[in-house]
Scaffold this active site. Structure first.
Site, PDB file in Angstrom:
ATOM      1  N   GLY A 212     -54.725 -37.677 -64.411  1.00 49.03           N
ATOM      2  CA  GLY A 212     -55.661 -37.303 -63.363  1.00 49.03           C
ATOM      3  C   GLY A 212     -57.053 -37.074 -63.922  1.00 49.03           C
TER       4      GLY A 212
ATOM      5  NE  ARG B 114     -61.567 -30.384 -60.436  1.00 52.40           N
ATOM      6  CZ  ARG B 114     -60.364 -30.169 -59.902  1.00 52.40           C
ATOM      7  NH1 ARG B 114     -59.698 -29.046 -60.176  1.00 52.40           N
ATOM      8  NH2 ARG B 114     -59.822 -31.063 -59.108  1.00 52.40           N
TER       9      ARG B 114
ATOM     10  N   GLY C 198     -56.930 -31.882 -65.949  1.00 52.15           N
ATOM     11  CA  GLY C 198     -56.309 -31.860 -67.258  1.00 52.15           C
ATOM     12  C   GLY C 198     -56.636 -30.616 -68.047  1.00 52.15           C
TER      13      GLY C 198
ATOM     14  CD  GLU D  41     -52.466 -41.291 -71.272  1.00 56.65           C
ATOM     15  OE1 GLU D  41     -53.654 -41.673 -71.355  1.00 56.65           O
ATOM     16  OE2 GLU D  41     -51.641 -41.452 -72.177  1.00 56.65           O
TER      17      GLU D  41
ATOM     18  CB  CYS E 276     -57.623 -44.168 -65.802  1.00 55.88           C
ATOM     19  SG  CYS E 276     -56.077 -44.971 -66.264  1.00 55.88           S
TER      20      CYS E 276
END
Length: 515
Positions: free
Chosen positions: A238, A241, A243, A260, A294
């Site tokens: 995700g 922030r 993470g 990730e 991503c």
């Protein structure tokens, strides 16, 4: 649409918790398709009671599963891969309905699940340890790997099923059980996949709770998983922030993480580059999944000598990209996940303009009868400078920044001068440039590609990045080790007790008496 849902076992209202039985005592969420704003189905999320019962059952499932031989565990994963093959078309369509990906990408994501199951089956016979030469006579020094425990998998909407499989297939052959918290934006694909996994487990005799599912929001489920000492590993995909919040909590209890997180991926175009290949890769990397990967290409760093040609080629491609319903095979770019995602891209475009950047094409909202649901926009191509503050941030949408360089070292510096470090690419036919790019003095990303784009990683390689991307690795290579605990063993088959480093502890008599 209805036939796809029925084939995958999706009802009008669905329990969102599974641990061998289905339940859901929490709030109800409606899944609205970004394609046209239609409600697909509803899901009952996990209550506090559901959470406790599910974790307890998953723990019990792990304690049994860890005793099963690795190749036997691999048989369950092999059958899971085959079951996914049987439902590839339907699952691909559901991925499209929920996330807005075009059909080719939806089915491609399901193929990733199949591929990682195949890889994991082979890995189930190769959970290798080591034999190490001992400095002591008649001693064997060795290292082995044991199942770790319950693994929490927190996945994002942009890859609603593939990221779960990267973790769950490997964790399963390693002897772990998983608890999956999917994005609340894509709950139906998670339910469909879990139903398939349940059927497979019942066929093989495995406890279905090795593939537990809990649907809910971050505060009610995600934070609990991060704080739960019964869960030794949390794999989270995700935003940076999110993470940071998860990592602080997990590491605060000395747990392990696989992170990730954000990508701000650059592609360098050198003077010797094949410009047709380069622009084709840039186009797919920036527009594919509507810029919501991503690994999406966010920045293009062009040598001054080829910059005009690259801009013209990209402009021509951007002006002709078919935008619309992703269920139509002619469509190349579908909607963003929701209206908030469109708002975020619009905000970034305005910040770019405020800093002096120039929009070359696109960036407009698309609505009306042709674009129902309000989640569509044209892809945006913009001139920017490396020192712009907006460049430091990942905009999760189809916004591509073009910038130039003169010296090759300058290009590498521009690429590396962002907080994120997931994936990177260079197009060059100069061997020295290619080799420097993948050297220690080159790209600082976890993935560095030559003459291929930033997006579209294969499952055989370890996937992940550095810096604010989190440093974790999933999928291929030796990523399986993340799901196991390492144990070093010393076996003495002599009648003596020699110490390492040649240490003599006390007199011979004292040593004998102590022993």
């Amino acid at each position: 649409m209805q036939s796809v849902l029925e084939k995958l076992g999706i009802a009008g209202e669905n329990p969102g918790v599974f641990f061998g039985e289905w339940r859901g005592g929490g709030a109800k969420i409606d899944k609205i398709s970004p394609i046209d704003g239609r409600r697909l189905a509803s899901v009952r999320t996990a209550s506090d009671e559901d959470y406790e019962i599910a974790v307890t059952h998953t723990q019990k499932a792990f304690l049994k599963w860890r005793e099963v031989p690795g190749p036997v565990r691999g048989e369950t994963v092999r059958r899971l891969g085959n079951a996914l093959r049987d439902f590839k078309h339907e699952l691909g369509q559901l991925v499209t309905l929920e996330s807005g990906k075009i059909l080719a990408e939806g089915e491609g994501e399901v193929q990733e699940m199949i591929d990682i199951c195949d890889l994991a089956v082979g890995q189930s016979r190769m959970l290798y340890g080591l034999t190490i030469q001992s400095e002591r006579p008649s001693h064997r020094l060795m290292e082995q790997w044991h199942p770790l425990g319950v693994v929490a998998v927190i996945s994002a909407f942009n890859f609603p099923v593939a990221v779960w499989s990267w973790n769950a297939a490997l964790a399963a052959v390693c002897g772990d059980a998983t608890i999956w918290k999917p994005s609340e934006k894509t709950p139906l694909t998670a339910i469909a996949v879990t139903k398939i996994a349940e059927r497979v487990c019942r066929e093989t005799g495995a406890d279905p709770a090795i593939f537990t599912l809990m649907i809910g929001d971050g505060p009610s489920i995600g934070q609990k998983l991060a704080a739960d000492r019964r869960i030794p590993l949390v794999s989270a995909t995700g935003s940076v922030r999110m993470g940071l919040d998860v990592a602080k909590t997990v590491h605060g209890r000395l747990g392990k993480t696989i992170m990730e997180l954000g990508g701000n991926n650059a592609l360098i175009v050198c003077p010797s580059a094949d410009l047709d290949m380069a622009t084709q890769s840039i186009f797919f990397g920036a527009v594919g999944t509507t810029g919501q990967r991503c690994t999406s290409t966010r920045r293009v760093i062009m040598h001054e000598s080829v910059a005009d040609k690259v801009r013209k080629k990209l402009l021509a491609a951007y002006k002709t990209v078919p935008i619309g319903n992703p269920l139509d095979k002619k469509t190349l770019m579908g909607p963003l996940i929701d209206k908030n995602a469109v708002d975020m891209v619009q905000h970034s475009i305005q910040r770019l303009k405020d800093e002096g950047g120039e929009v070359l094409y696109g960036g407009e909202r698309l609505d009306g009868a042709q674009f129902p649901g309000g989640c569509y926009m044209t892809p945006c191509l913009a001139n920017a400078k490396p020192n712009f503050e907006i460049i430091q941030h990942e905009t999760f949408g189809p916004l591509l920044y073009l910038m130039t360089y003169r010296d090759f070292d300058e290009a590498i510096a521009i690429q590396n001068n962002v907080p994120q470090g997931l994936t990177s690419a260079i197009f060059t036919n100069d061997m020295r440039e290619a080799e420097k790019f993948i050297s220690a003095a080159g790209s600082d990303c976890g993935i560095a590609n030559v003459n291929t784009g930033t997006s579209g990683a294969e499952i055989g390689g370890a996937f992940g990045g550095e810096k604010n991307t989190g440093g974790g690795r999933e999928s291929g290579s030796d990523s399986w080790k993340s799901y196991m605990r390492r144990q070093t063993n010393t076996i003495n088959f002599s009648t003596e007790l020699p110490l390492a480093q040649g240490i003599q502890f006390g007199s011979d008599d004292a040593g004998s008496a102590t022993a």
